[in-house]
Design a protein around this motif. Structure first.
Motif, PDB file in Angstrom:
ATOM      1  N   MET A 103       0.821  -1.217   0.000  1.00  0.00           N
ATOM      2  CA  MET A 103       0.000   0.000   0.000  1.00  0.00           C
ATOM      3  C   MET A 103       0.860   1.274   0.000  1.00  0.00           C
ATOM      4  O   MET A 103       0.367   2.356  -0.300  1.00  0.00           O
ATOM      5  CB  MET A 103      -0.956   0.008   1.195  1.00  0.00           C
ATOM      6  N   ILE A 176       3.055   8.058  -2.635  1.00  0.00           N
ATOM      7  CA  ILE A 176       1.768   7.376  -2.538  1.00  0.00           C
ATOM      8  C   ILE A 176       1.231   7.533  -1.121  1.00  0.00           C
ATOM      9  O   ILE A 176       1.850   7.083  -0.166  1.00  0.00           O
ATOM     10  CB  ILE A 176       1.914   5.886  -2.917  1.00  0.00           C
ATOM     11  N   GLY A 177       0.082   8.194  -1.012  1.00  0.00           N
ATOM     12  CA  GLY A 177      -0.484   8.421   0.310  1.00  0.00           C
ATOM     13  C   GLY A 177      -1.623   9.408   0.209  1.00  0.00           C
ATOM     14  O   GLY A 177      -1.857  10.021  -0.848  1.00  0.00           O
ATOM     15  N   PRO A 178      -2.356   9.579   1.305  1.00  0.00           N
ATOM     16  CA  PRO A 178      -3.537  10.450   1.268  1.00  0.00           C
ATOM     17  C   PRO A 178      -3.232  11.855   0.758  1.00  0.00           C
ATOM     18  O   PRO A 178      -4.057  12.464   0.076  1.00  0.00           O
ATOM     19  CB  PRO A 178      -3.992  10.475   2.734  1.00  0.00           C
ATOM     20  N   ARG A 179      -2.053  12.366   1.068  1.00  0.00           N
ATOM     21  CA  ARG A 179      -1.746  13.752   0.677  1.00  0.00           C
ATOM     22  C   ARG A 179      -1.653  13.947  -0.829  1.00  0.00           C
ATOM     23  O   ARG A 179      -1.652  15.069  -1.315  1.00  0.00           O
ATOM     24  CB  ARG A 179      -0.426  14.206   1.325  1.00  0.00           C
ATOM     25  N   CYS A 236      -2.973   7.171  -4.219  1.00  0.00           N
ATOM     26  CA  CYS A 236      -3.109   6.596  -2.884  1.00  0.00           C
ATOM     27  C   CYS A 236      -3.612   5.167  -2.992  1.00  0.00           C
ATOM     28  O   CYS A 236      -4.347   4.827  -3.922  1.00  0.00           O
ATOM     29  CB  CYS A 236      -4.080   7.436  -2.037  1.00  0.00           C
ATOM     30  N   LEU A 237      -3.201   4.343  -2.056  1.00  0.00           N
ATOM     31  CA  LEU A 237      -3.649   2.958  -1.962  1.00  0.00           C
ATOM     32  C   LEU A 237      -4.040   2.687  -0.519  1.00  0.00           C
ATOM     33  O   LEU A 237      -3.416   3.203   0.395  1.00  0.00           O
ATOM     34  CB  LEU A 237      -2.517   1.992  -2.354  1.00  0.00           C
ATOM     35  N   ARG A 238      -5.051   1.856  -0.320  1.00  0.00           N
ATOM     36  CA  ARG A 238      -5.419   1.496   1.052  1.00  0.00           C
ATOM     37  C   ARG A 238      -6.124   0.142   1.029  1.00  0.00           C
ATOM     38  O   ARG A 238      -7.084  -0.030   0.270  1.00  0.00           O
ATOM     39  CB  ARG A 238      -6.361   2.565   1.649  1.00  0.00           C
TER      40      ARG A 238
ATOM     41  N   GLN B  55       2.715  10.423   8.590  1.00  0.00           N
ATOM     42  CA  GLN B  55       2.305  10.064   7.230  1.00  0.00           C
ATOM     43  C   GLN B  55       0.929   9.397   7.256  1.00  0.00           C
ATOM     44  O   GLN B  55       0.207   9.419   6.266  1.00  0.00           O
ATOM     45  CB  GLN B  55       3.323   9.102   6.588  1.00  0.00           C
ATOM     46  N   GLY B  56       0.594   8.787   8.379  1.00  0.00           N
ATOM     47  CA  GLY B  56      -0.742   8.214   8.557  1.00  0.00           C
ATOM     48  C   GLY B  56      -1.104   7.176   7.521  1.00  0.00           C
ATOM     49  O   GLY B  56      -2.235   7.110   7.052  1.00  0.00           O
ATOM     50  N   HIS B  57      -0.157   6.333   7.181  1.00  0.00           N
ATOM     51  CA  HIS B  57      -0.384   5.380   6.107  1.00  0.00           C
ATOM     52  C   HIS B  57      -0.110   3.971   6.625  1.00  0.00           C
ATOM     53  O   HIS B  57       0.383   3.785   7.726  1.00  0.00           O
ATOM     54  CB  HIS B  57       0.525   5.748   4.934  1.00  0.00           C
ATOM     55  N   ASP B  58      -0.438   2.976   5.793  1.00  0.00           N
ATOM     56  CA  ASP B  58      -0.289   1.587   6.226  1.00  0.00           C
ATOM     57  C   ASP B  58       1.160   1.232   6.515  1.00  0.00           C
ATOM     58  O   ASP B  58       1.452   0.401   7.362  1.00  0.00           O
ATOM     59  CB  ASP B  58      -0.836   0.634   5.153  1.00  0.00           C
ATOM     60  N   ALA B  59       2.061   1.822   5.769  1.00  0.00           N
ATOM     61  CA  ALA B  59       3.482   1.615   6.003  1.00  0.00           C
ATOM     62  C   ALA B  59       4.143   2.986   5.981  1.00  0.00           C
ATOM     63  O   ALA B  59       3.672   3.898   5.321  1.00  0.00           O
ATOM     64  CB  ALA B  59       4.087   0.711   4.937  1.00  0.00           C
TER      65      ALA B  59
END
Lengths: 356, 356
Positions: A103, A176-179, A236-238, B55-59
């Motif tokens: 992710m 890769i991320g919400p931002r 983004c991936l989740r 970063q608030g992400h899975d990784a």
């Protein structure tokens, strides 16, 4: 274990007794003495054998000269029961952490494995779980390079809890991320939702449906790397684990401060899962998955992303489920099949405990 | 948490109520919904705040452009009781994993934190543990950059179990590990042995000694980095946790296939610990430590190593305890104070469960 370990795994369905001199885990198996070393040598080390683990040291050292960015993640697994249709806690512990690395768009490399065993656990169960982890790791191309075993007294655990942490290498330049989520992004799911949660619930509660619903548990790194190799500018991936699609959408909407609209009619869900959810009073959007994720991609690349994912999915079809429809304010709206739009929130609490 | 977080920690000895709307952990706190996010936002994230965690992400993704070798380790902590003289499970979970990285000669950088909470755990206890982890991490110069929380039903856990995994950078060219041990190497302990195990046992069993024996729990990375910076050609390091000095010596002797001889009269152990061990029928050589390690160094550098370590130890004095006296065959021999040499083996099983 030697080079024929893969054959061993596929042929033997039960523990080659006596693996150890005891049939069940004793508190002393966690004591740092001969018994613990016996357990390590006979159960863990043969299954996970690799040069890095073979360093036999408190920490494992590996080279990173070619890497500029790494990803690091952790998850503990407490799923009940330990073995369920479509998987087991060991396979889940490997895929789950591999998926968290994926992710971040990372190529998973190394896992740690920390076991908390309850006194009395059958050594054969542990052995099966460890074999499952080994074959799952091999499938993902990752190595289990460091580990730890603790034993707690009977009644202070529940068979086995597993923590896996993972390190992966980020080989692309994207953030890769919400931002990175933008208005206009298309939201894609790689497949149908709800199978893992319903599979666990069915076996736990002894529910029988017309068909056996198996968990969707699968590793996701190949799919993500295929998107990146195809040149998709993934924003983004989740993965849609605890809390399901609804939690994943809300987490991203809140972190990115965007509005997301998804359409119920576009969200793939198998008829048997939908029927089970109706009987149980569950919303499939809140049910946990272990092989399903959301990808936020630029609209212009959505069709390409779909076709890339479709190549990687054997038992389900990816789908566009919605769009990022605004920015500045967070929220998730569901266009329902039957009627008006409604706010799609996370659950307040817990739909189904110990799902992962 | 803002820049005044250190002050907060030193002033407040109880949880600033209401941290959350519940006084105790509910199963729903692990469900992936609003309640879990509330717990994360109010207990974990403020304590561990840093840009990477943010970063608030899975990784979590971090840069490694300057590194060529990394170290990776994991440990789960199940110590009972959660709070003990000289420490608590949170501090132990940070120092323990920092110490495993140090044993590879690595500079600890990043930790993960995976919590398995038992339904009913007081939120205030969790809050205190998390605060303790945060201050321990600050002291070690490490950041907790990724985490996970699971909740198990009452009677399926024991308050809280914590897994920490760690990533550190190896900044030297040495190969620190059993394979580098050579005949003639001197074996050094950084201080007196046995305090952690006796401290835990005393509080658990309600034993009262004349003095309160506190755990030796301390971070070891500074000591190890000081040895390396002083130019000591460190061959092997091993912390003397579960199984104590005897297990550490035997593990290294077996991995390195060397004979080690240690002298009982040279092994530092406080009188109160020795007396407690005599009453309890324990051998201090088998008692767990959490701030003590063995260093195998070339004889010519032993005095320098001792003086470097002495600078870093405030409440104990490092000592040479033995030598590598042969190679090719593994074994550990203890020269006793009173009589003949004897083989020093690991314990078969368990002296004291749930020590770490």
């Amino acid at each position: 274990m030697t080079a024929d370990s893969d054959d061993d795994r596929s042929v033997q369905i039960s523990c080659p007794l006596p693996v150890t001199q005891y049939a069940n885990v004793l508190v002393a198996h966690g004591g740092g003495g001969r018994l613990m070393h016996d357990l390590l040598r006979k159960v863990f080390l043969p299954a996970f054998a690799n040069d890095l683990l073979g360093q036999g040291h408190d920490a494992t050292v590996f080279g990173v000269a070619d890497a500029t960015r790494l990803a690091f993640t952790t998850d503990s697994y407490v799923v009940r029961p330990l073995f369920f249709p479509g998987g087991d806690i060991g396979r889940l512990a490997v895929y789950g952490t591999v998926n968290d690395l994926a992710m971040a768009g990372a190529r998973p490399l190394y896992l740690s494995a920390g076991f908390i065993l309850e006194e009395g656990l059958a050594i054969e169960s542990l052995w099966r779980i460890v074999q499952s982890m080994a074959s799952a790791a091999a499938l993902c191309g990752v190595q289990i390079v460091t580990g730890d075993t603790k034993v707690v007294d009977r009644g202070k655990g529940d068979g086995v809890f597993i923590n896996t942490s993972g390190v992966g290498v980020v080989e692309h330049q994207l953030q890769i991320g919400p931002r990175s989520v933008r208005e206009g992004d298309v939201v894609i799911t790689n497949g149908d939702i709800g199978r893992h949660g319903i599979a666990i619930l069915a076996v736990r509660e002894g529910l029988e449906f017309e068909t056996t619903i198996e968990s969707d548990l699968m590793p996701l790194a190949r799919q993500v790397l295929a998107l990146l190799e195809a040149g998709i500018e993934v924003h983004c991936l989740r993965d849609m684990t605890r809390g399901g699609m609804a939690s994943a959408l809300n987490e991203i909407a809140e972190s990115a401060r965007v509005a997301v609209t998804v359409e119920e009619r576009l969200i793939p869900c198998r008829d048997d899962v939908r029927a089970a959810c109706e009987i149980l009073g569950f919303d499939p959007l809140h049910v946990a998955n272990e092989g399903r994720f959301l990808a936020f991609v630029p609209a212009a690349q959505a069709d390409l992303a779909l076709s890339v994912l479709a190549r990687e999915m054997s038992d389900s079809v990816p789908a566009i489920v919605g769009r990022v429809t605004g920015s500045g304010e967070a929220g998730v709206v569901l266009k329902t099949i039957l009627g008006p739009n409604r706010v799609l929130d996370m659950l307040s609490g817990e739909q189904l405990p110990r799902i992962c």
